[in-house]
Write a protein that holds these residues in place. Structure first.
Motif, PDB file in Angstrom:
ATOM      1  N   ALA A  92       0.818  -1.222   0.000  1.00 37.07           N
ATOM      2  CA  ALA A  92       0.000   0.000   0.000  1.00 37.07           C
ATOM      3  C   ALA A  92       0.845   1.263   0.000  1.00 37.07           C
ATOM      4  O   ALA A  92       0.341   2.343  -0.345  1.00 37.07           O
ATOM      5  CB  ALA A  92      -0.927  -0.006   1.224  1.00 37.07           C
ATOM      6  N   ALA A  93       2.120   1.158   0.349  1.00 42.69           N
ATOM      7  CA  ALA A  93       2.973   2.345   0.437  1.00 42.69           C
ATOM      8  C   ALA A  93       3.163   3.017  -0.919  1.00 42.69           C
ATOM      9  O   ALA A  93       3.458   4.215  -0.982  1.00 42.69           O
ATOM     10  CB  ALA A  93       4.328   1.967   1.030  1.00 42.69           C
ATOM     11  N   ALA A  94       2.991   2.265  -2.005  1.00 43.79           N
ATOM     12  CA  ALA A  94       3.176   2.855  -3.339  1.00 43.79           C
ATOM     13  C   ALA A  94       2.200   2.254  -4.336  1.00 43.79           C
ATOM     14  O   ALA A  94       2.567   1.900  -5.455  1.00 43.79           O
ATOM     15  CB  ALA A  94       4.612   2.658  -3.815  1.00 43.79           C
ATOM     16  N   GLY A  95       0.960   2.133  -3.928  1.00 48.80           N
ATOM     17  CA  GLY A  95      -0.038   1.559  -4.820  1.00 48.80           C
ATOM     18  C   GLY A  95      -1.424   1.687  -4.244  1.00 48.80           C
ATOM     19  O   GLY A  95      -1.618   2.190  -3.123  1.00 48.80           O
ATOM     20  N   PRO A  96      -2.440   1.201  -4.967  1.00 48.36           N
ATOM     21  CA  PRO A  96      -3.825   1.410  -4.569  1.00 48.36           C
ATOM     22  C   PRO A  96      -4.361   0.406  -3.557  1.00 48.36           C
ATOM     23  O   PRO A  96      -5.466   0.584  -3.050  1.00 48.36           O
ATOM     24  CB  PRO A  96      -4.575   1.276  -5.896  1.00 48.36           C
ATOM     25  CG  PRO A  96      -3.753   0.303  -6.688  1.00 48.36           C
ATOM     26  CD  PRO A  96      -2.325   0.603  -6.318  1.00 48.36           C
ATOM     27  N   LEU A  97      -3.629  -0.679  -3.264  1.00 51.05           N
ATOM     28  CA  LEU A  97      -4.167  -1.703  -2.371  1.00 51.05           C
ATOM     29  C   LEU A  97      -4.346  -1.143  -0.962  1.00 51.05           C
ATOM     30  O   LEU A  97      -3.469  -0.456  -0.442  1.00 51.05           O
ATOM     31  CB  LEU A  97      -3.246  -2.921  -2.343  1.00 51.05           C
ATOM     32  CG  LEU A  97      -3.757  -4.108  -1.503  1.00 51.05           C
ATOM     33  CD1 LEU A  97      -3.469  -5.428  -2.211  1.00 51.05           C
ATOM     34  CD2 LEU A  97      -3.117  -4.122  -0.117  1.00 51.05           C
ATOM     35  N   ARG A  98      -5.486  -1.448  -0.358  1.00 49.91           N
ATOM     36  CA  ARG A  98      -5.780  -1.034   1.015  1.00 49.91           C
ATOM     37  C   ARG A  98      -6.470  -2.173   1.761  1.00 49.91           C
ATOM     38  O   ARG A  98      -7.313  -2.876   1.187  1.00 49.91           O
ATOM     39  CB  ARG A  98      -6.703   0.196   1.043  1.00 49.91           C
ATOM     40  CG  ARG A  98      -6.084   1.463   0.458  1.00 49.91           C
ATOM     41  CD  ARG A  98      -4.974   2.006   1.354  1.00 49.91           C
ATOM     42  NE  ARG A  98      -4.419   3.248   0.845  1.00 49.91           N
ATOM     43  CZ  ARG A  98      -3.401   3.333  -0.016  1.00 49.91           C
ATOM     44  NH1 ARG A  98      -2.831   2.218  -0.480  1.00 49.91           N
ATOM     45  NH2 ARG A  98      -2.959   4.503  -0.425  1.00 49.91           N
ATOM     46  N   MET A  99      -6.137  -2.336   3.019  1.00 49.55           N
ATOM     47  CA  MET A  99      -6.917  -3.227   3.873  1.00 49.55           C
ATOM     48  C   MET A  99      -8.237  -2.565   4.224  1.00 49.55           C
ATOM     49  O   MET A  99      -8.285  -1.354   4.491  1.00 49.55           O
ATOM     50  CB  MET A  99      -6.125  -3.572   5.137  1.00 49.55           C
ATOM     51  CG  MET A  99      -5.066  -4.632   4.901  1.00 49.55           C
ATOM     52  SD  MET A  99      -4.127  -5.072   6.391  1.00 49.55           S
ATOM     53  CE  MET A  99      -2.917  -3.742   6.412  1.00 49.55           C
ATOM     54  N   ASN A 100      -9.299  -3.358   4.251  1.00 49.75           N
ATOM     55  CA  ASN A 100     -10.623  -2.802   4.507  1.00 49.75           C
ATOM     56  C   ASN A 100     -10.745  -2.234   5.912  1.00 49.75           C
ATOM     57  O   ASN A 100     -11.467  -1.253   6.131  1.00 49.75           O
ATOM     58  CB  ASN A 100     -11.689  -3.877   4.287  1.00 49.75           C
ATOM     59  CG  ASN A 100     -13.091  -3.345   4.448  1.00 49.75           C
ATOM     60  OD1 ASN A 100     -13.478  -2.392   3.785  1.00 49.75           O
ATOM     61  ND2 ASN A 100     -13.860  -3.954   5.347  1.00 49.75           N
TER      62      ASN A 100
END
Length: 404
Positions: A294-302
């Motif tokens: 997530a530090a350099a992209g769109p992925l996020r934990m809900n």
């Protein structure tokens, strides 16, 4: 030129949040001829099996066993204590809380719902306030999901019990532990839970088909006030059988019983504290990798706050349609099956393709989790999904920690 899928070799990895990975010893225990259901080893094993099942639930109370999935356990629990016209309070944190409320409505109950969304914990003050407003005590039960598998929100059940007690309300506390039992810490008696439901296919590591309803003496007393309960759902004979067939109200699910016996042996050989610690460590490894991506992209934990995350399942968000694209890639190229995004958006909504889930429950260990995370990173790389570096190193650092 597009890459061809990898050859079909090696074992597939079902990393969905249930059914979970089944241990070979469980599957082998089930691989046998049909046994005698009237006498012998199968009936004789039941008292110890029930004892060991209650040890996982952390209760000295009662348990009724059903041939069902978790939805059947929902209905069994409701049918024994909620009559048509009764009211239940349902605070929700995802798809399955809404689903249990819908089942209560289908049985004729009135539902009062408090929707906390799909990414946030319950506000216990709001629950206390709702119960204080119920001065006539029309609310017969509070229905809560410990871990909503769709959102991966974990509810603080001890705090929910305190919220009910703060209102001085006599409502039963009914808890769905279908995703959490044997993974997340759960203490039925110590936390004051009156009724708990679960299934066999997640932390208990048995193929789907068994549902369980645990209940205490307060719930048993509520059962006696019911005008009628169908003979099939009635938990009385199942929890206090005089003959073997009464555990099941008919023919037993024989091979599932053998599988459950083997699974309980595995759990208690490891020890409940060790089982919980293993799930905690593996979940933290997953989260460490997700934080790095997530530090350099769109992925996020809900769920942003680790205090409110399940140790059994992690729900994730990507920009649509990257979630579905990633799932398709890992399935096709690696034999790695990731969970769909369930209940976070309607399937007709393009946003649905931005969600997926990881199951890290039951028969899992460090190398399996590292393989899962490595497969996800390979998929993001192949699909040019932006992501931060160092995810696998971060996960490895967590897994390398000494067990606590």
């Amino acid at each position: 030129m597009p890459q061809s899928p990898l050859p079909a070799a090696g074992r597939g990895y079902l990393a969905i949040p249930g059914p979970s990975v089944m241990p070979d010893v469980v599957l082998n225990a089930m691989h046998r001829p049909a046994p005698n259901i009237y006498a012998g080893a199968l009936p004789d094993m039941m008292p110890d099996l029930v004892r060991d099942l209650k040890k996982v639930a952390r209760t000295q109370g009662h348990v009724a066993l059903y041939i069902s999935n978790g939805h059947g356990a929902w209905e069994a629990a409701l049918s024994n204590v909620i009559a048509p016209g009764d009211t239940v309070l349902v605070p929700t944190t995802g798809h399955f809380g809404v689903g249990w409320a819908g089942m209560a409505q289908g049985l004729g109950a009135q539902t009062e719902m408090i929707d906390f969304g799909t990414s946030s914990p319950m506000d216990m003050a709001r629950i206390t306030a709702a119960l204080l407003d119920d001065t006539d005590h029309k609310i017969k039960a509070v229905l809560a999901v410990h871990v909503d598998t769709s959102s991966s929100v974990r509810t603080d059940i001890a705090a929910l019990r305190a919220a009910i007690d703060a209102a001085g309300h006599p409502a039963l506390l009914m808890v769905d532990c279908i995703a959490s039992l044997g993974c997340d810490v759960f203490e039925m008696d110590a936390w004051g839970v009156d009724i708990m439901v679960t299934g066999c296919q997640k932390g208990l590591m048995v193929p789907p088909g068994l549902g369980f309803v645990f209940f205490n003496d307060k719930a048993a007393a509520a059962r006696t006030q019911m005008a009628r309960v169908s003979s099939y759902w009635d938990w009385g004979p199942r929890a206090n059988p005089q003959d073997f067939y009464q555990y099941w109200n008919g023919t037993a699910p024989t091979h599932h019983v053998y599988g459950l016996r083997a699974a309980l042996d595995l759990i208690h050989a490891e020890g409940m504290q060790a089982v919980w610690a293993r799930h905690d460590q593996l979940a933290r490894a997953v989260w460490a990798a997700c934080d790095a991506w997530a530090a350099a992209g769109p992925l996020r934990m809900n769920v942003s706050d680790p205090l409110h995350r399940s140790r059994a399942v992690t729900a994730l968000r990507l920009d649509a349609p990257m979630g579905t694209a990633l799932r398709d890639w890992t399935q096709t190229h690696l034999g790695l099956t990731l969970g769909i995004g369930l209940g976070m958006a309607d399937r007709a909504d393009p946003a649905w393709h931005g969600f997926f889930r990881l199951g890290h429950m039951g028969h899992v260990n460090g190398h399996m989790i590292m393989g899962l995370l490595g497969g996800i990173e390979a998929g993001m790389t192949a699909l040019d999904i932006p992501h931060g570096a160092g995810a696998l190193s971060a996960a490895a650092a967590v897994i390398s920690e000494a067990p606590t």
